[in-house]
Design an enzyme around this catalytic site. Structure first.
Site, PDB file in Angstrom:
ATOM      1  N   LYS A   1      45.136  67.740  41.488  1.00 31.99           N
ATOM      2  CA  LYS A   1      44.888  66.528  42.283  1.00 31.99           C
ATOM      3  C   LYS A   1      45.362  66.782  43.719  1.00 31.99           C
ATOM      4  CE  LYS A   1      45.576  61.594  41.439  1.00 31.99           C
ATOM      5  NZ  LYS A   1      46.549  60.667  40.844  1.00 31.99           N
TER       6      LYS A   1
HETATM    7  C1  E4P Z   1      45.470  57.539  40.087  1.00 35.07           C
HETATM    8  O1  E4P Z   1      44.942  58.603  40.162  1.00 35.07           O
HETATM    9  C2  E4P Z   1      46.143  56.884  41.238  1.00 35.07           C
HETATM   10  O2  E4P Z   1      47.186  57.678  41.708  1.00 35.07           O
HETATM   11  C3  E4P Z   1      46.613  55.527  40.809  1.00 35.07           C
HETATM   12  O3  E4P Z   1      45.567  54.867  40.131  1.00 35.07           O
HETATM   13  C4  E4P Z   1      47.147  54.668  41.952  1.00 35.07           C
HETATM   14  O4  E4P Z   1      47.387  53.383  41.446  1.00 35.07           O
HETATM   15  P1  E4P Z   1      48.271  52.292  42.210  1.00 35.07           P
HETATM   16  O5  E4P Z   1      47.517  51.830  43.388  1.00 35.07           O
HETATM   17  O6  E4P Z   1      48.484  51.217  41.192  1.00 35.07           O
HETATM   18  O7  E4P Z   1      49.564  52.983  42.577  1.00 35.07           O
END
Ligand code: E4P
Length: 217
Positions: free
Chosen positions: A87
């Site tokens: 990622k």
């Molecule tokens: C997933 O890949 C993201 O990092 C995550 O959904 C972010 O979510 P949040 O906005 O609730 O922190």
């Protein structure tokens, strides 16, 4: 639409996996910190634990922000398990690194996508997944789901192969709306997944069926 769970909590991952509908897991440094995982050794072990629990794509996020650092970190993460997807943040060096990973057979998830332009660049670099954060867009007063629709339309017209991974999900209806908008994947907190099960008429209907069944017992 594939279902990923958006957490680093092993108990929650197990609960979702036991439902039989889980296709993968996304994590990020904040989710790791939330469950008290810190330091390279602990983080590495945690990713391996998740990979051994779920047979699906597991996103592991780099914390470097320069090209060389992202590539070095991503290579190490990808070597942990065949299901790891690296990622990478949507920044200039992140896009260069995604192109490098694409050319070298390493799958990527381009994270922190907040605009269609960013989604186009990530697709051009060959990202396996792009992650628009719809909840965080909603938090600012804009419409996160509108971005999913826009990216779907662009990717379909242009034939881009990246999968749209709707992230930052806040509630069950977000999941339904992402499915309507043509997201390829939705990564969700456990509560939002379990929320899809609920309907008061299901509860009252089942209670009545069970009550009537006693008459024939
Ligand atoms: C997933 O890949 C993201 O990092 C995550 O959904 C972010 O979510 P949040 O906005 O609730 O922190």
């Amino acid at each position: 639409m594939k279902f990923f769970i958006d957490t680093a909590d092993l108990a929650q991952i197990k609960e979702a996996n036991d439902l039989g509908i889980l296709d993968g897991v996304t994590t990020n440094p904040s989710l790791m910190a939330k469950v008290g995982i810190s330091g390279e050794a602990a983080v590495t072990k945690h990713y391996i634990d998740i990979c051994e629990m779920v047979d699906g794509d597991i996103s592991a996020e780099v914390v470097s922000t320069d090209f060389d650092g992202i590539v070095a970190e991503g290579k190490k993460l990808a070597a942990l398990h065949k299901n790891i997807v690296v990622k990478v943040p949507m920044i200039k060096d992140g896009i260069k690194a995604i192109k490098w990973f694409t050319d070298n057979g390493i799958r990527t998830n381009c994270t922190l996508i907040f605009s269609a332009g960013q989604a186009i660049l990530a697709a051009k670099a060959g990202a396996t997944y792009v992650s628009p954060f719809i909840g965080r867009i909603d938090d600012t007063g804009w419409d996160g789901l509108e971005l999913i629709h826009q990216i779907r339309q662009i990717y379909s017209i242009q034939g881009y192969k990246s999968e749209i991974l709707a992230a930052s999900i806040r509630y069950p209806n977000h999941i339904i709306k992402c499915a309507e908008a043509g997201a390829d994947v939705c990564t969700c907190p456990l509560d939002s997944i379990l929320g899809l099960l609920k309907h008061p008429l299901t509860d009252s209907g089942l209670a009545k069926f069970l009550e009537d069944a006693k008459k024939f017992a």
